[in-house]
Design an enzyme around this catalytic site. Structure first.
Site, mmCIF file in Angstrom:
data_model
loop_
_atom_site.group_PDB
_atom_site.id
_atom_site.type_symbol
_atom_site.label_atom_id
_atom_site.label_comp_id
_atom_site.label_asym_id
_atom_site.label_seq_id
_atom_site.Cartn_x
_atom_site.Cartn_y
_atom_site.Cartn_z
ATOM 1 N N ASN A 174 -61.362 39.286 25.286
ATOM 2 C CA ASN A 174 -62.128 38.460 24.101
ATOM 3 C C ASN A 174 -63.015 37.680 25.257
ATOM 4 O OD1 ASN A 174 -63.507 35.599 23.325
ATOM 5 N ND2 ASN A 174 -61.607 35.098 22.051
ATOM 6 N N ARG A 212 -64.406 40.990 20.885
ATOM 7 C CA ARG A 212 -64.688 40.226 19.718
ATOM 8 C C ARG A 212 -66.338 40.005 20.089
ATOM 9 N NH1 ARG A 212 -65.290 33.510 21.833
ATOM 10 N NH2 ARG A 212 -65.714 33.022 19.760
ATOM 11 N N HIS A 238 -66.092 30.778 14.900
ATOM 12 C CA HIS A 238 -64.668 30.909 14.482
ATOM 13 C C HIS A 238 -64.031 31.424 12.810
ATOM 14 C CE1 HIS A 238 -64.448 26.807 16.625
ATOM 15 N NE2 HIS A 238 -64.642 27.381 17.870
ATOM 16 N N ARG A 297 -69.784 19.577 22.333
ATOM 17 C CA ARG A 297 -71.026 19.854 21.907
ATOM 18 C C ARG A 297 -71.495 17.958 20.544
ATOM 19 N NH1 ARG A 297 -68.829 24.681 20.437
ATOM 20 N NH2 ARG A 297 -69.444 25.826 22.323
ATOM 21 N N GLU A 313 -56.378 34.334 16.385
ATOM 22 C CA GLU A 313 -57.014 35.051 16.539
ATOM 23 C C GLU A 313 -57.843 36.358 17.274
ATOM 24 O OE1 GLU A 313 -61.294 32.862 17.885
ATOM 25 O OE2 GLU A 313 -59.934 31.177 18.070
#
Length: 374
Positions: free
Chosen positions: A9, A66, A155, A216, A357
């Site tokens: 990842n 990923r 996500h 963000r 994940e």
């Protein structure tokens, strides 16, 4: 024979890895501060080579990568070949911070492990089931088509894993359960999952839209950008940097860690108290909106760093929603582990589930390799 799968990842400044022997983890870690002055390795290539040198990869059956952005092209995981790499390169303008790092991980492992199948698992793929009405922005359609402007969502591996785990926790078939998943980490997104399909999600063409995040802004009137350009004389790249790296909790409080925000709020810091209210109010609005879209909600599930560990955020985000059958039991909320935090008999089950994940990427990688070999 036990399948050995390596998952990579590659983030914008880190590389996380997991090595699975079947379902058990044989090795894991994260190489941090990649490319940062005085930090870790000089670049992603060095970081990935360091990981490959560190691990015993004897008997490796596959590598799962990923990949953040699959655009319209990739709706499911794929076996990587030269054509897939070229397509991911074409999508770099949609994810300039992430797809190049993902590509580096792919190139280095293909070169180092040429006989091992490699699979790309896309962050956006789970959201390919979004209805056109959910994915379409109300701008000139020819312009949108020309520049690939639409809601892609992110996500995806986390929302897929957590929604499936929620159905297991409820002991109900996945295809019958409606879940609102709240992935609250430094990046944060909400997703409405209807019978295993994503039908609405808060991140849009990029991971900037939606919830308030660590750095963000989340949802914002686009006029703010025009105003900063015209009145502030700010360059487009500077505005991009402001909204992605100097906004959210960091912009409101000077720190991007929710633990510090909560500590300051509890100590009477007005800026931290306001930031917390802005953060949780945004979540509440999305939960209410997704409830209306789904019509029936069986569960709401919190996950990721903030979602799993910040009890005050969970309680505040769902406060006042009792009329919708949504309540949180204070004692259960303060406990730990994967669990139900709503009272017995609640109309909507509220859960906390640790996301994984990498395990989801490993699962999807095995499925692609198995399908290829049959």
């Amino acid at each position: 024979m036990t399948e050995r799968v390596l998952v990579l990842n590659c983030g914008s400044s880190s590389v996380k890895f997991r090595l699975y022997d079947g379902e058990s983890v044989a090795g894991k870690g994260t190489v941090e501060r990649v490319g940062e002055p005085g930090g870790g390795p000089d670049d992603h290539e060095s970081a990935v080579r360091e990981i490959l040198d560190r691990l015993d990869l004897t008997g490796l059956t596959a590598v799962g990568h990923r990949v953040v952005h699959g655009g319209r092209r990739f709706s499911e995981p794929v076996l990587i070949d030269d054509a897939v790499i070229a397509a991911v390169e074409d999508l770099v303008p949609l994810a300039p911070l992430h797809n190049p790092a993902n590509l580096t991980g792919i190139r280095v492992t293909r070169e180092s492990l040429p006989d091992v199948p490699q699979v790309a698992v896309f962050d956006t793929a789970f959201h390919h089931t979004l209805p056109e009405a959910a994915a379409t922005y109300a701008i000139d359609r020819d312009t949108a088509r020309r520049y690939g402007i639409r809601r892609y969502g992110f996500h995806g591996t986390s929302h897929a894993y957590v929604s499936r785990r929620t159905a297991e926790l409820l002991d109900r078939p996945y295809e019958e359960v409606n879940v609102i998943t709240l992935h609250l980490g430094n990046g944060a997104s909400a997703c409405a999952v209807q019978g295993g399909r994503s039908v609405a999600t808060s991140m849009g063409m990029s991971p900037l839209e939606g919830l308030v995040m660590g750095t963000r802004s989340g949802d914002l009137d686009p006029t703010v950008i025009f105003h900063l350009r015209r009145e502030g004389g700010m360059a487009v790249d500077d505005i991009d940097d402001l909204l992605n790296h100097r906004s959210g909790l960091l912009g409101l409080t000077g720190v991007n860690d929710m633990r510090e925000v909560l500590a300051r709020r509890d100590a009477g810091d007005a800026a931290a108290a306001l930031a917390f209210d802005v953060y949780r109010r945004r979540i509440t609005g999305y939960v209410g909106g997704y409830y209306a879209l789904l019509g029936r909600v069986d569960a709401i599930t919190f996950t990721a760093g903030v979602g799993e560990h910040a009890a005050p955020v969970r309680a505040a985000a769902l406060a006042g929603l009792d009329r919708l059958g949504i309540t949180v039991d204070p004692a259960r909320n303060e406990a730990s582990g994967d669990r139900v935090i709503s009272p017995d008999g609640a109309e909507v089950t509220v859960c906390v589930i640790s996301t994984d994940e990498e395990r989801e990427i490993a699962r999807e990688t095995r499925a692609v390799v198995a399908a290829t070999h049959h």
